[in-house]
Design a protein around this motif. Sequence first.
Motif, PDB file in Angstrom:
ATOM      1  N   PRO A 154       0.822  -1.223   0.000  1.00 43.50           N
ATOM      2  CA  PRO A 154       0.000   0.000   0.000  1.00 43.50           C
ATOM      3  C   PRO A 154       0.851   1.266   0.000  1.00 43.50           C
ATOM      4  N   THR A 169      -7.618  -8.727   4.967  1.00 41.86           N
ATOM      5  CA  THR A 169      -9.081  -8.787   4.800  1.00 41.86           C
ATOM      6  C   THR A 169      -9.581 -10.189   5.118  1.00 41.86           C
ATOM      7  N   LEU A 219      -9.708 -10.543   8.812  1.00 44.62           N
ATOM      8  CA  LEU A 219     -10.880  -9.818   9.301  1.00 44.62           C
ATOM      9  C   LEU A 219     -12.155 -10.636   9.074  1.00 44.62           C
ATOM     10  N   PHE A 252      -3.650  -1.434   8.740  1.00 45.59           N
ATOM     11  CA  PHE A 252      -4.929  -2.080   8.439  1.00 45.59           C
ATOM     12  C   PHE A 252      -5.919  -1.830   9.572  1.00 45.59           C
ATOM     13  N   ASP A 269      -5.968   0.680  11.582  1.00 49.60           N
ATOM     14  CA  ASP A 269      -6.361   2.091  11.528  1.00 49.60           C
ATOM     15  C   ASP A 269      -7.528   2.316  10.568  1.00 49.60           C
ATOM     16  N   GLN A 270      -7.494   1.611   9.440  1.00 49.36           N
ATOM     17  CA  GLN A 270      -8.531   1.793   8.426  1.00 49.36           C
ATOM     18  C   GLN A 270      -9.829   1.080   8.787  1.00 49.36           C
ATOM     19  N   ASN A 271      -9.769   0.171   9.748  1.00 54.50           N
ATOM     20  CA  ASN A 271     -10.932  -0.664  10.031  1.00 54.50           C
ATOM     21  C   ASN A 271     -11.327  -0.637  11.495  1.00 54.50           C
ATOM     22  N   LYS A 272     -11.169   0.545  12.093  1.00 54.62           N
ATOM     23  CA  LYS A 272     -11.480   0.669  13.511  1.00 54.62           C
ATOM     24  C   LYS A 272     -12.965   0.487  13.798  1.00 54.62           C
ATOM     25  N   ASP A 273     -13.794   0.565  12.739  1.00 52.17           N
ATOM     26  CA  ASP A 273     -15.228   0.361  12.974  1.00 52.17           C
ATOM     27  C   ASP A 273     -15.542  -1.095  13.275  1.00 52.17           C
ATOM     28  N   LYS A 274     -14.637  -1.988  12.922  1.00 56.34           N
ATOM     29  CA  LYS A 274     -14.894  -3.417  13.142  1.00 56.34           C
ATOM     30  C   LYS A 274     -13.925  -4.040  14.152  1.00 56.34           C
ATOM     31  N   LEU A 275     -12.830  -3.346  14.436  1.00 53.16           N
ATOM     32  CA  LEU A 275     -11.785  -3.948  15.253  1.00 53.16           C
ATOM     33  C   LEU A 275     -11.470  -3.105  16.482  1.00 53.16           C
TER      34      LEU A 275
END
Lengths: 454, 346
Positions: free
Chosen positions: B41, B229, B232, B249, B251-257
């Motif tokens: 990335p 992913t 996740l 990763f 940081d980008q997906n704090k809504d799930k983790l």
Amino acid sequence: MSDITADGLVTGSPTRIADVVAKSLVKRRAKEKRFRMYGIAAVAIGIGFVLLMFGTILNKGLPAFWQSTFRLDVTFDAAALNLPTRPVREEGQSMAAFQQTLYEWQNQVTMANWNGLIQTSLQKYLPDAKPASRLRALVSSGERFRLRDMVLADPNLVGQTVTVDLLADANVDVWLKGNIDRDLADNQYLLSPDQRAWSDQLYEQGVIRMAFATSLFTNVDSRSSPASAGLLGAMIGSLFMMLIVILVAVPIGVLAAIYLEEFAPKNRLTDLIEVNINNLAAVPSIVFGLLGAAVFINWMKLPLSAPIVGGLVLTLMTLPTIIIATRAALKAVPPSIRQAALGLGASRSQSVFHHVLPLARPGILTATIIGVAQALGETAPLLLIGMSAFVANVATTPFEQSTALPVQIYLWQANEARNFFEARTSAAIILLLAMMMMLNAFALVLRRRFERRW
Amino acid sequence: MKFATLASASALALSVVAFTAPASAQGRDTIQIAGSSTVLPFASIVAEEFGNAFSNFKAPVVGSGGTGGGLKQFCEGTGDNTIDIANASRAIKKAEVEACNKNGVKQIVEVQFGFDGIVFASATGKAQFALEPKHVYAAIAAQVPVDGKMVANPYTKWSQVDKSLPDQEIVLVIPASNHGTREVFEEKVIHPGAVSYPEIKALKGDEQKKAILGFRQDGRVIEIAGDYTETLARLAAQNDAVGVFGLSFYDQNKDKLQVATVGGVTPSLETIAEGKYPVSRPLFFYVKGEHIGKVPGLEEYAAYFLNADISGSGSPLVEAGLIPLDDAKRAEVLKAVKARTVAQGS
């Protein structure tokens, strides 16, 4: 028990026979009915799965065709930009040297404060937003290059005010579309609370609206500004590969089929070839990928990640399909046509090329199109020849690096900006499916219109 | 005959394709990169910005394949159809340098550009974890010391490992060995966790190695060969699981983790940059010195990567989750790149 005499007449009570028949009739009817039910159930389950798949993909993907977009009046303020003057070719300066100064000038133009322009025009709507850089971050970071390209294309824009559509940041799009839960704690969002409030406010004011996502078709993949990630590069890559498949697989496949079907003697060798062609058609595609990597890249030294290699690998995969289908189409032409041609003095190749082949053409075309459609959706072999790379350029020849549509889907589904790319991935799937269906429908039309039955 | 002309035309096209191929393979004008999916990335962002900033160079092409896979490709030799840069989430090994040298790749220029944190995270809505390396070791090992003896791992719940941990089934989703992340995970978490037991510290050589890296095989440790992913998705399916992720990763997906602390420290840009959070690693890319000057833009790309506006604090890479080098170190790396200092491997 009834006895059956030698001449087939049944002796004994006739009512009992009728009973037996009636009894078995009920059973047989029930069996028949049951079987039909099974059939209907099987069809229903099949259709159910297809509908479920299409439903979820359409449900997820269709909204991605509309994207949060700012409509801003951007003033290309000469003082704020402070652009260097475009160099003029001096007397006696070589073309190469001039090109170099031109590049340097372009690089300097890129460094100008394009973000400042976006920030200033946003502040007109939210004058109190602090810090302004956070407000500017609502616009996708790659959009500054759009402003630059506008000025490079038309230098007269400097000093003018133009209405421009700029893509919103991916997180703004996710927030406005409700693709992220709206009731999470503040630290679970990538946007700060004020940024979320500003987004809502601008959306209500109509500064941000949902516009058709042309970026999906006109842009290449992007990681630095995910909002502008598009499929152009992948579509061009797929197009090149399809062209190569058609140019290489069709002549080889059709000629091989004609020879095997019309000219080759029937002996052990041709039997062996036939068996092997059928085997080849059953080889998993990933094996062709390994073969392609070994032969085309390591041995023939073709470039990595290039559609030429992908196209050749897919050609190998499609060849058996085309050969088998072409042979079937040739077989379907009645022998009387060949015999009539030969009887009238045509040579064997004349009878094939003048009479048999034209009649078999719809079948061959259908086979080709279905083969190409299959190749279009193939992913596994492409991963092995390096086509899963991130490519930010559009390939102009098949020798330049590129991705392909199915690989792009694979890459997007793994993107860490999951909330944004989930929908984007489904949109890409919709496009791919639409292309496949178009090809298949085309094949169907060809078959319906030109096929002759004897 | 129409068909015959069509056939011969396409045969002609085929031969043109076949013969122009080697010719146009010469003089590649796009930088080709492959390697670590952790670096991908970041490298992609730089590649894109590089293509935008320099109108005379094309954006490099960034492939994945893992650190090991990338370095293997890198060491295949020199020439137009070998890659120019290998991304790596660990330093190059001695054996890899030797393999490179054998194939004529002698100028391996190492560029360190930042750090990456490795975090433990669980699904939101479940209990919070405050882990220590020894907890992770006790949860993951095939055999653990109990009362001075090595026994088959008896723990099924985190609370049995340590009373402070939640009463939740042990399921760990870790990267498979094709990932560079796995190595860091073993080196920075499992190893220190294991040797905190005197019984294991007392073991020697291979026996100790086996005791440390023998993971349980009863389905409580899930190895993921794909990307984060996939990890996740595992966590979504198995709500109790704890997964290993890269900080960016997460940081980008704090809504799930939600992230676990290690040694009492919450992973963040600051705690990793200061060295307080223990599970971090440097990120590298390796430039093929032989290709500098042949593939246009190669040296410029390396220098651009180290530009403060690209990988310094507040830059796009830091926004994407990179932990930046400090300015002095970055200047030092840049100097080494310009001087083409050759990496020795470790």
